[in-house]
Design a protein around this motif. Structure first.
Motif, PDB file in Angstrom:
ATOM      1  N   TYR A 105      92.002  -3.036  76.517  1.00 55.04           N
ATOM      2  CA  TYR A 105      91.900  -2.615  75.348  1.00 55.04           C
ATOM      3  C   TYR A 105      90.790  -1.467  75.483  1.00 55.04           C
ATOM      4  O   TYR A 105      89.940  -1.395  76.611  1.00 55.04           O
ATOM      5  N   ALA A 106      90.742  -0.718  74.654  1.00 55.49           N
ATOM      6  CA  ALA A 106      89.748   0.418  74.535  1.00 55.49           C
ATOM      7  C   ALA A 106      88.975   0.045  73.028  1.00 55.49           C
ATOM      8  O   ALA A 106      89.475  -0.170  72.289  1.00 55.49           O
ATOM      9  N   ALA A 107      87.455   0.174  73.321  1.00 54.47           N
ATOM     10  CA  ALA A 107      86.906  -0.068  72.085  1.00 54.47           C
ATOM     11  C   ALA A 107      85.509   0.804  72.206  1.00 54.47           C
ATOM     12  O   ALA A 107      84.971   1.044  73.154  1.00 54.47           O
ATOM     13  N   VAL A 108      85.512   1.497  70.959  1.00 55.95           N
ATOM     14  CA  VAL A 108      84.108   2.456  70.742  1.00 55.95           C
ATOM     15  C   VAL A 108      83.397   1.948  69.564  1.00 55.95           C
ATOM     16  O   VAL A 108      83.978   1.437  68.409  1.00 55.95           O
ATOM     17  N   GLN A 109      82.122   1.637  69.746  1.00 57.37           N
ATOM     18  CA  GLN A 109      81.077   1.178  68.596  1.00 57.37           C
ATOM     19  C   GLN A 109      80.143   2.232  68.566  1.00 57.37           C
ATOM     20  O   GLN A 109      79.649   2.522  69.415  1.00 57.37           O
ATOM     21  N   LEU A 110      80.046   2.627  67.253  1.00 51.96           N
ATOM     22  CA  LEU A 110      79.082   3.717  66.636  1.00 51.96           C
ATOM     23  C   LEU A 110      78.108   2.866  66.078  1.00 51.96           C
ATOM     24  O   LEU A 110      78.377   2.242  64.800  1.00 51.96           O
ATOM     25  N   ARG A 111      76.582   2.861  66.459  1.00 53.04           N
ATOM     26  CA  ARG A 111      75.525   2.080  65.952  1.00 53.04           C
ATOM     27  C   ARG A 111      75.088   3.339  65.037  1.00 53.04           C
ATOM     28  O   ARG A 111      74.862   4.390  65.507  1.00 53.04           O
ATOM     29  N   CYS A 112      74.821   2.849  63.837  1.00 53.75           N
ATOM     30  CA  CYS A 112      74.393   4.148  62.737  1.00 53.75           C
ATOM     31  C   CYS A 112      73.544   3.599  61.689  1.00 53.75           C
ATOM     32  O   CYS A 112      73.188   2.309  61.552  1.00 53.75           O
ATOM     33  N   THR A 113      72.715   4.827  61.183  1.00 55.48           N
ATOM     34  CA  THR A 113      71.871   4.403  60.118  1.00 55.48           C
ATOM     35  C   THR A 113      72.725   4.735  58.797  1.00 55.48           C
ATOM     36  O   THR A 113      73.091   6.108  58.753  1.00 55.48           O
ATOM     37  N   GLU A 166      73.715   5.625  68.344  1.00 55.47           N
ATOM     38  CA  GLU A 166      74.097   5.143  69.709  1.00 55.47           C
ATOM     39  C   GLU A 166      75.179   4.772  69.921  1.00 55.47           C
ATOM     40  O   GLU A 166      76.103   4.388  68.776  1.00 55.47           O
ATOM     41  N   VAL A 167      76.127   5.156  70.933  1.00 54.18           N
ATOM     42  CA  VAL A 167      77.491   5.025  70.978  1.00 54.18           C
ATOM     43  C   VAL A 167      77.740   4.008  72.187  1.00 54.18           C
ATOM     44  O   VAL A 167      77.364   4.346  73.394  1.00 54.18           O
ATOM     45  N   ARG A 168      78.471   2.944  72.072  1.00 52.81           N
ATOM     46  CA  ARG A 168      78.902   2.089  73.314  1.00 52.81           C
ATOM     47  C   ARG A 168      80.226   2.113  73.424  1.00 52.81           C
ATOM     48  O   ARG A 168      80.968   1.896  72.347  1.00 52.81           O
ATOM     49  N   ALA A 169      80.939   2.464  74.566  1.00 53.32           N
ATOM     50  CA  ALA A 169      82.238   2.679  74.720  1.00 53.32           C
ATOM     51  C   ALA A 169      82.769   1.517  75.807  1.00 53.32           C
ATOM     52  O   ALA A 169      82.041   1.491  76.899  1.00 53.32           O
ATOM     53  N   LYS A 170      83.808   1.200  75.899  1.00 51.93           N
ATOM     54  CA  LYS A 170      84.382   0.228  76.811  1.00 51.93           C
ATOM     55  C   LYS A 170      86.056   0.490  76.957  1.00 51.93           C
ATOM     56  O   LYS A 170      86.850   0.636  75.810  1.00 51.93           O
ATOM     57  N   PHE A 171      86.575   0.703  78.284  1.00 56.23           N
ATOM     58  CA  PHE A 171      87.947   0.780  78.394  1.00 56.23           C
ATOM     59  C   PHE A 171      88.067  -0.265  79.576  1.00 56.23           C
ATOM     60  O   PHE A 171      87.979   0.143  80.721  1.00 56.23           O
ATOM     61  N   LYS A 172      88.508  -1.344  79.261  1.00 55.99           N
ATOM     62  CA  LYS A 172      89.025  -2.393  79.717  1.00 55.99           C
ATOM     63  C   LYS A 172      90.173  -2.438  80.264  1.00 55.99           C
ATOM     64  O   LYS A 172      91.168  -2.825  79.442  1.00 55.99           O
ATOM     65  N   TYR A 173      90.530  -1.835  81.607  1.00 53.54           N
ATOM     66  CA  TYR A 173      91.821  -1.813  82.026  1.00 53.54           C
ATOM     67  C   TYR A 173      91.936  -2.135  83.552  1.00 53.54           C
ATOM     68  O   TYR A 173      92.663  -1.534  84.262  1.00 53.54           O
ATOM     69  N   GLY A 174      91.403  -3.248  83.716  1.00 51.69           N
ATOM     70  CA  GLY A 174      91.568  -3.800  85.323  1.00 51.69           C
ATOM     71  C   GLY A 174      90.852  -2.952  86.252  1.00 51.69           C
ATOM     72  O   GLY A 174      91.401  -2.925  87.572  1.00 51.69           O
ATOM     73  N   GLY A 175      89.984  -2.117  85.838  1.00 52.27           N
ATOM     74  CA  GLY A 175      89.094  -1.282  86.847  1.00 52.27           C
ATOM     75  C   GLY A 175      88.482  -2.280  88.139  1.00 52.27           C
ATOM     76  O   GLY A 175      88.195  -1.626  89.030  1.00 52.27           O
ATOM     77  N   ASN A 176      88.143  -3.568  88.049  1.00 50.57           N
ATOM     78  CA  ASN A 176      87.601  -4.426  88.825  1.00 50.57           C
ATOM     79  C   ASN A 176      88.695  -4.968  89.909  1.00 50.57           C
ATOM     80  O   ASN A 176      88.201  -5.707  90.950  1.00 50.57           O
TER      81      ASN A 176
END
Length: 211
Positions: A105-113, A166-176
């Protein structure tokens, strides 16, 4: 959200490109004492140059009291996901059924005020920005607080502006995984061709090629 080094965005361009194609997510807000968190589905418009997000919700929404109590929120967008079965990830030296299943999956989380927008003119400007994003052809009325098609409805909503901290982003596609397993999974995704498989495969091959 746990982000292993091999799942992290390669640079800001990767998550910005993903977010440019997504304008619907879930807004997570801390609940009032003794209450669970609020998770609100939300259409939004993100401006990377301004570093903010705008949206609006109905005035009766119970989320407002929670936002007034604690304006620190997370806007989460998840897409291009695929289930990877046990047999797909199994190394050659073990039985296929002993492999470990996983999720891509691809996930982007924007931490915001969060800032609440109640001034009628400011709400009209916020709606103008949203309409410009979702209907850039201009086939809509112009929001105004004192005339036009939306004047009567403006009191029924509250605007929401989120300053991104802050931005936290994850692209989990078997890179390991070894390259041969990654290419095997890519072929199997193409063969299965379930919803989201093609998008997941594009991410996987793009990141594989970048390495």
């Amino acid at each position: 959200m746990l982000i292993h080094p091999w799942d992290a965005a390669s640079d800001d361009t990767e998550w910005q490109t993903f977010l440019a194609g997504h304008d619907f997510g879930q807004l997570a807000v801390n609940g009032l004492p003794g209450e669970p968190p609020h998770v609100q589905p939300l259409h939004f418009a993100y401006d990377p140059a301004a570093g903010d997000v705008v949206g609006h919700l109905a005035r009766p929404n119970p989320i407002w009291a929670a936002l007034e109590a604690d304006p620190q929120v997370v806007l989460s967008v998840v897409d291009d996901y695929a289930y990877i079965p046990t047999t797909w990830h199994a190394p050659a030296d073990i039985p296929p059924e002993h492999g470990v299943p996983t999720s891509y999956y691809a996930a982007v989380q924007l931490r915001c005020t969060a800032h609440l927008v109640d001034d009628p003119a400011d709400k009209a400007a916020l709606l103008t920005r949203q309409l410009g994003h979702f209907q850039p052809a201009g086939d809509h009325g112009e929001p105004a607080p004192d005339h036009g098609p939306y004047a009567r409805m403006l009191p029924g909503i509250r605007g929401l502006r989120l300053d991104v901290t802050e931005v936290r982003a994850k692209f989990k596609y078997g890179g390991n995984k070894p390259r041969e397993i990654q290419y095997r999974v890519s072929e199997l995704l193409a063969d299965r061709d379930a919803p989201h498989d093609a998008a997941a495969r594009r991410h996987q091959l793009r990141r594989l090629g970048a390495r």
